[in-house]
Design an enzyme around this catalytic site. Sequence first.
Site, mmCIF file in Angstrom:
data_model
loop_
_atom_site.group_PDB
_atom_site.id
_atom_site.type_symbol
_atom_site.label_atom_id
_atom_site.label_comp_id
_atom_site.label_asym_id
_atom_site.label_seq_id
_atom_site.Cartn_x
_atom_site.Cartn_y
_atom_site.Cartn_z
ATOM 1 N N ASP A 18 0.723 -1.086 0.080
ATOM 2 C CA ASP A 18 -0.060 -0.004 -0.014
ATOM 3 C C ASP A 18 0.763 1.178 -0.014
ATOM 4 O OD1 ASP A 18 -2.130 1.801 0.092
ATOM 5 O OD2 ASP A 18 -2.667 1.070 2.309
ATOM 6 N N MET A 19 0.668 2.001 -0.874
ATOM 7 C CA MET A 19 1.415 3.248 -1.086
ATOM 8 C C MET A 19 1.076 4.386 0.147
ATOM 9 S SD MET A 19 3.416 2.182 -3.556
ATOM 10 C CE MET A 19 4.458 3.425 -3.669
ATOM 11 N N TYR A 23 -0.964 10.150 -3.724
ATOM 12 C CA TYR A 23 -0.782 11.278 -4.333
ATOM 13 C C TYR A 23 0.182 12.293 -3.923
ATOM 14 C CZ TYR A 23 -5.195 9.405 -6.737
ATOM 15 O OH TYR A 23 -6.057 8.483 -7.248
ATOM 16 N N ARG A 60 -1.065 15.096 8.973
ATOM 17 C CA ARG A 60 -2.196 14.399 9.660
ATOM 18 C C ARG A 60 -1.544 14.657 11.211
ATOM 19 N NH1 ARG A 60 -2.806 8.302 6.578
ATOM 20 N NH2 ARG A 60 -2.621 9.431 4.622
ATOM 21 N N ASP A 120 -3.158 2.613 -6.219
ATOM 22 C CA ASP A 120 -1.911 2.472 -5.226
ATOM 23 C C ASP A 120 -1.715 1.264 -4.499
ATOM 24 O OD1 ASP A 120 -3.724 3.011 -3.595
ATOM 25 O OD2 ASP A 120 -2.717 4.539 -2.626
ATOM 26 N N GLU A 121 -2.464 0.273 -4.696
ATOM 27 C CA GLU A 121 -2.242 -1.040 -3.848
ATOM 28 C C GLU A 121 -1.936 -2.382 -4.765
ATOM 29 O OE1 GLU A 121 -5.526 -1.470 -0.584
ATOM 30 O OE2 GLU A 121 -6.235 -0.087 -2.220
#
Length: 630
Positions: A18-19, A23, A60, A120-121
Amino acid sequence: MPVARPEPQEPRVIAHVDMDCFYVQVEQRRNPALRGQPTAVVQYNDWKGGGLIAVSYEARGFGVKRSMRGDEAKRVCPGINLVQVPVARGKADLNLYRSSGSEVVAILASKGKCERASIDEVYLDLTEAAKEMLLQAPPDSLEEICMEAAKSNILGLSSDASEKEKNVRAWLCRSDADYQDKLLACGAIIVAQLRIRVLEETQFTCSAGIAHNKMLAKLVSGMHKPAQQTVVPLSSIQDFLSSLPVKKMKQLGGKLGSSLQYDLGVETIGDLLSFSEEKLQEQYGANTGTWLWKIARGISGEEVEDRLLPKSHGCGKTFPGPRALKNNTSVKGWLDQLCEELSERIQSDLNQNKRIAQTLTLHARASKKNERDSMKKFPSKSCPLRYGTGKIQEDAMKLFESGLHDFLESQSTGWSITSLSVTASKIFDIPSGTSSILRYIKGPNSSAPPAISDSSSVPEDPSLDVTPIHEEQCEPSTSEKEDNNRYSAISTKQCPANEEKKNSMKSTGVKGASSILKFLSRDHSAHQEKRRSDGLICSHQGPGSSSEANEAERNVPAQAAVVDRSNSGAEPSGSSNTWMLNVEDIDPAVVEELPPEIQREIQGWIRPSKHPTAKRRGSTISSYFPPARS
DNA sequence: ACGGTTGAAACA
DNA sequence: TTGTTTCAA
């Protein structure tokens, strides 16, 4: 709903990669000044600063979340960098992220079966590679384990702060471990190496989960982020699942999960264990019931599919609130934009991957004013997909009108469209070398030079309904002028006409590949400006595969295509010739004059179409090709 | 009357 | 099969 799959009895090694805030990483690579900064990617920003679709870990930390607005993010984190998604044709254009995702897939596919799960996975089946490592180079020598692998998180392994890395190394080379855990350890090492390669070659970090099935790998891939990996040893599964909130499980994030909570009082996956398979089936049906029973026990038989490319291409846009579309003209305008992008994308797919899409679908959301609030939904409509921007636009508009008709039920005053999308699906590989017509065109000598030459040859007919497609790799769009030059490059010199059946064609001036394709098509005088990108095609092969008995009846593509790969060995990339012809444009009268073998092949391309077909010209060979003057 | 734009899959 | 629905990111 979810369906249980038979569980392979052999232990597998599955990874989910998983990236990290993908983006954002793509934008950070493009603009390195953004690295290490609180950053988010937004699409559009007119309204409240745009919607966030990816948030860096720095941001985050300030409490910025996906699903915030740009304005809100600025409030929470005044220093945040907001990068806008590129806009093309008035809509968000995600091609940059798609191609970046492909870079990653290309690397991850190198060690085993690889499934592109999203932009992206990916899932990897590393079983074979792990077995191989266990045989050839088992990780029992402590120091040979790479740093990255040693930073793995092992579920259930006591994580004593300072001792952690040492413990992980010890776990990875345990000689007294289960065979299955040894395989997992090898998987972890392989994944660590892959992740390093991804970083080195793309500058992107990613996280991963390594487990015995897809479900578990997916569950833990995001557990330690960013840029970390997590392993699920056999012994840790039950404890892990028992406390896992149902909503965390894939497929249980929606209504089914809510039902488990509110109807059965199930809060964690562990709670599920107290329900018998029969009870669950009674509640949710046989399939879902069995699936629930199994996932509670960590069982998931889902295979990793061997697929690096998406199964469909879609383009859509929403028109919220005051921007809703209220008349045919604005719908047409937007639909044209969407179809342009879609056409471009399927053309790239054809040229780069030799794949052809068979179905065009239109979706819309609409509300009816005035009518008593009908909650009715706008129906989606689909039809055979014809290549060529103009054709797609035309067909999409027809689908819209048909949908609107159904939606309005013949009585209406005002409507408004709040979203539009077009999708190309049912995409199949074009097989090579199976086309009898190509052999026919090229003659029995398969090593004959391709029937398409470079642009030095003289355009034979600018309105020719034949499109040899060459596209530079990764060149998303080409200008109209370029296209015109390129598409005119068809040679008539190459067809060795040495078979009796060809004589009729010969005598009427049909000599080369392009002529034969033109020959097959009717209506080639019309729509001159549009035809340029319309397709030709030669050769068949639909989904069902050739061994099916009644394949001709179903499973036959609306478009057939043939790739002439005879020169692709010499050229490094993307240089093979793809010819397309809309099957509906094939003139049956002309087909009748071809050898039976060819006729049979062509019949295989044709299937009933919902499209209004242009009126057939009563046609003969000589009406297309008057005898050559001499 | 909106986080938007994609995508996959099961089901009727 | 087409069209609908759900789910996910």
